[in-house]
Design a protein around this motif. Structure first.
Motif, PDB file in Angstrom:
ATOM      1  N   LEU A 221      99.799 124.243  62.855  1.00 41.69           N
ATOM      2  CA  LEU A 221     100.849 125.322  62.832  1.00 41.69           C
ATOM      3  C   LEU A 221     101.757 124.052  62.821  1.00 41.69           C
ATOM      4  O   LEU A 221     102.863 123.178  62.260  1.00 41.69           O
ATOM      5  CB  LEU A 221     101.145 124.974  64.419  1.00 41.69           C
ATOM      6  CG  LEU A 221     100.724 127.117  63.947  1.00 41.69           C
ATOM      7  CD1 LEU A 221     101.373 126.814  65.554  1.00 41.69           C
ATOM      8  CD2 LEU A 221     101.935 127.399  63.523  1.00 41.69           C
ATOM      9  N   THR A 222     100.929 122.281  63.547  1.00 42.77           N
ATOM     10  CA  THR A 222     101.068 120.851  64.041  1.00 42.77           C
ATOM     11  C   THR A 222     101.138 120.415  62.540  1.00 42.77           C
ATOM     12  O   THR A 222     101.758 119.325  62.372  1.00 42.77           O
ATOM     13  CB  THR A 222     101.113 120.665  64.614  1.00 42.77           C
ATOM     14  OG1 THR A 222      99.888 120.444  65.372  1.00 42.77           O
ATOM     15  CG2 THR A 222     101.408 121.388  66.216  1.00 42.77           C
ATOM     16  N   SER A 223      99.971 120.956  61.418  1.00 39.62           N
ATOM     17  CA  SER A 223     100.061 119.611  60.148  1.00 39.62           C
ATOM     18  C   SER A 223     101.575 120.789  58.934  1.00 39.62           C
ATOM     19  O   SER A 223     101.701 121.520  59.580  1.00 39.62           O
ATOM     20  CB  SER A 223      98.663 119.359  59.678  1.00 39.62           C
ATOM     21  OG  SER A 223      98.383 121.114  59.847  1.00 39.62           O
ATOM     22  N   GLY A 224     101.334 119.269  58.116  1.00 33.70           N
ATOM     23  CA  GLY A 224     101.818 120.564  56.783  1.00 33.70           C
ATOM     24  C   GLY A 224     103.829 119.966  57.524  1.00 33.70           C
ATOM     25  O   GLY A 224     103.666 119.391  58.722  1.00 33.70           O
ATOM     26  N   ARG A 225     104.871 120.508  57.064  1.00 32.77           N
ATOM     27  CA  ARG A 225     106.029 121.081  57.084  1.00 32.77           C
ATOM     28  C   ARG A 225     106.390 121.409  57.778  1.00 32.77           C
ATOM     29  O   ARG A 225     107.240 121.287  58.321  1.00 32.77           O
ATOM     30  CB  ARG A 225     106.624 121.827  55.340  1.00 32.77           C
ATOM     31  CG  ARG A 225     107.362 120.520  54.914  1.00 32.77           C
ATOM     32  CD  ARG A 225     108.179 121.526  53.950  1.00 32.77           C
ATOM     33  NE  ARG A 225     108.643 121.013  52.202  1.00 32.77           N
ATOM     34  CZ  ARG A 225     108.351 121.731  51.537  1.00 32.77           C
ATOM     35  NH1 ARG A 225     108.607 122.803  51.337  1.00 32.77           N
ATOM     36  NH2 ARG A 225     108.771 120.741  50.520  1.00 32.77           N
TER      37      ARG A 225
END
Lengths: 385, 257
Positions: A221-225
């Motif tokens: 959830l905390t990586s990427g867009r």
């Protein structure tokens, strides 16, 4: 130019994959240690403590997700923790009791309350452990975020909600045994007594992969867009709004996920401590959850896990040896972290690590006078509604 | 009529009896670069607030490409094609320059496509192109808090363009910039004006002279006059409002307002 950029992208991708691989290996090694080495090394009592604290570490991950990344300081996560715990405890009670669970007869209740009925089913109970807290969190979050209540006011509202739930659960003897809560250690599941050493070992072992799954979920959830958007929401919500994103939807989702995570932690904690009662919704406990994350380091995930483990082991040790000192210690710890280590232990280690890598302290090349421009500050405040 | 990108009709915003905007009638053509000037408190920022949905008009309406903007949320209006730059640079300080642009560039801004989607190659190309336009290629991987004030302004303008809006609203883009940085922002806006409709709100007369074609002067929440820089500068009403003196005394506007 474009060629250069694409080479850079490929290099970065490879590097990212390598770090991810290393992280995966580390996680597996730690998991194997926890599952196979720890039961051999620790006494049953210590192992049970570790299992409980790992369950609390799950909760800490949920707190870090909303506080560290999204900037929502919840002081009411006890609600979701307790809802998860109650969901599982209700199922265990029904499973073991012949007819009604014992406590009902004390209050002259003769028929099972309607909302207990579906908890006869094990799959329903498992789903409810996650879904009930996340739906409650989602609904609460939606109402609060839609009205653009933020910052301290949000924190106060979560605490108020916690008190409402606490009082409600305390008062409802006929529904959920009020103050006494629901016991789980004498109940049975799949022919095993929950409180037996065999049952406890199973729950301990179960906690480890669930912690890892939660960690993986939070990492994703905390990586990427999406993760960058959470950080953007924390840093400048109205910029996000004027870029065409609807902050309410994002915050509601992430708050609901965090609530569900707290529910899982609550359920695992309940079966390993033998009881769930409204005490899980005491104000101090929810604040403790925040302190774990603050100590470990916000927006690091691992920091939340470590913080939960360290603070809770310190709590056990200190309240064993010097029962009267514990609360003072907790207060002092909080002050220490806020004043000296605002980024927590892990955040501090990381920033020191960066400095050592660069060989010098990093220079910030912004105009500090403009940063503190009162006009700018005022505009920021004005646009924040 | 359909060629108007933005039009307001009797737009009034009333803050507890104080009319920040008073029967404001304004219109702007597609492809125009318009500069709005006005003394402090003339209602310039409230004007932008009313267009972008931050403030709901008490009376009247704002039309964007003929569509009424009343009742729409800020993000709805932003998705509809109006990008707004704030007075002070508002970028995400803890993200890198590239990530800042990538977030703004995202074509599907609902929760689940943001969660499951990845940036498409066309989006990555847009970002790469924008990095060159705003001249921040070398700093693409730096976190935005390390940028200078002028670079942040350029980055925010870049983020605006990444949204691919029809209309850009730019609020005082050169406040606090050096002359050199001002010139580079002016150049950037002129380049963007070739493919966008832009409304710039500004105090800095030197900057206005650099970019202005058509100028609108706001005074007490209404349009005082409109015309080329030359015409506006010599309009006796404008001089009176700016200097508070009878027009025959002084014929020059202050260079910095």
């Amino acid at each position: 130019m474009t060629a250069e950029t694409s080479i850079g992208t490929v290099g970065r991708k490879r590097q990212r994959r390598q770090t991810l691989l290393m992280e995966g290996v580390a996680v597996v090694v730690i998991a194997l240690l926890l599952i196979f080495a720890m039961p051999a090394l620790l006494s049953g009592f210590r192992l049970n403590l570790l299992g409980r604290f790992l369950a609390l570490a799950i909760v800490a991950l949920g707190i870090d997700l909303i506080w560290g990344y999204t900037g929502l300081l919840s002081l009411g996560h006890g609600i979701f923790f307790a809802l998860g715990g109650y969901a599982l405890a209700m199922h265990l009670q029904l499973r073991t009791a012949e007819g009604l669970p014992d406590f009902f007869t004390l209050y002259g209740v003769e028929e099972l309350p309607w909302f207990w009925q579906p908890f006869h089913s094990f799959p329903f109970a498992v789903v409810a452990v996650i879904l009930v807290p996340s739906l409650v969190a989602g609904l609460f979050g939606y109402l609060v975020f839609r009205n653009r209540i933020r910052g301290v006011y949000f924190s106060i509202l979560t605490q108020a909600a916690l008190l409402v739930f606490f009082n409600f659960f305390n008062g409802q003897q006929e529904l959920i045994n009020g103050t006494n809560g629901l016991k789980t250690d004498t109940t049975e599941i799949f022919g095993v007594t929950v409180g037996s050493s065999q049952g406890q070992l199973v729950f301990y072992v179960l906690t480890v992969p669930l912690l890892i799954a939660t960690y993986a979920l939070c990492r994703w959830l905390t990586s990427g867009r999406f993760g960058r958007l959470l950080i953007a929401l924390r840093d400048d919500e109205s910029r996000v709004r004027f870029s065409g994103y609807n902050p309410t939807a994002f915050k509601t989702l992430v708050f609901a996920v965090s609530g569900g995570i707290a529910g899982v932690g609550g359920a695992l904690y309940t079966v390993q401590s033998g009881i769930i009662s409204p005490a899980a919704m005491e104000i101090a406990f929810s604040i403790e959850m925040v302190i774990w994350v603050a100590v470990g380091g916000r927006a690091t995930l691992i920091g939340g896990i470590l913080g939960a483990l360290v603070v809770n082991f310190a709590k056990t040790f200190l309240s064993d040896q010097y029962p009267e000192v514990w609360l003072f210690f907790l207060g002092a710890l909080f002050l220490l972290v806020v004043t000296i280590l605002p980024e927590g232990v892990l955040g501090w280690l990381r920033s020191q690590g960066v400095k050592q890598m660069l060989g010098k302290s990093k220079k910030v090349s912004t105009y500090s006078s403009l940063e503190q421009n009162p006009e700018e500050e005022r505009e920021r405040e004005n646009t924040e509604n | 009529m359909s060629e108007k990108i933005l039009e307001t009709k009797n737009l009034t915003v009333n803050f507890d009896g104080f009319k920040a905007l008073n029967q404001l009638n304004f219109s702007m053509d597609v492809g125009e670069l318009r500069v709005v000037i006005g003394a402090n408190g003339a209602g310039k920022t409230t004007f932008l607030d009313a267009i972008t949905g931050k403030v709901q008009p008490t009376q009247g309406k704002a039309l964007f490409q003929g569509k009424d903007l009343r009742g729409l949320s800020e993000h709805g209006i932003a998705l509809g094609g109006i990008g707004r730059k704030f007075q002070t640079p508002r970028v995400y300080l803890n993200l890198t320059v590239r990530e800042n642009l990538d977030l703004a560039c995202n074509r599907h801004k609902n929760v689940f496509s943001t969660l499951f989607g990845r940036s498409s190659s066309s989006e990555r190309r847009t970002v790469a192109g924008l990095l060159e336009t705003i001249d921040l290629v070398a700093k693409a991987e730096l976190s935005a808090e390390l940028l200078s004030h002028g670079e942040k302004q350029r980055l925010e303008i870049g983020m605006l363009v990444a949204q691919s809006p029809e209309l850009l609203l730019v609020d005082e883009p050169v406040a606090g910039l050096t002359d050199e940085e001002t010139a580079s922002v002016a150049e950037l806006l002129l380049a963007l004006a070739e493919s966008h409709s832009i409304m710039v709100i500004e105090h800095d007369m030197e900057f206005v002279r650099q970019i202005a074609r058509q100028v609108t002067v706001l005074h007490e929440g209404a349009v005082l006059c409109e015309g080329s820089m030359e015409e506006v500068q010599n309009d006796p009403r404008v001089i009176e409002v700016y200097l508070g003196e009878p027009p025959e005394r002084d014929r020059e506007l202050p260079s910095v307002g």
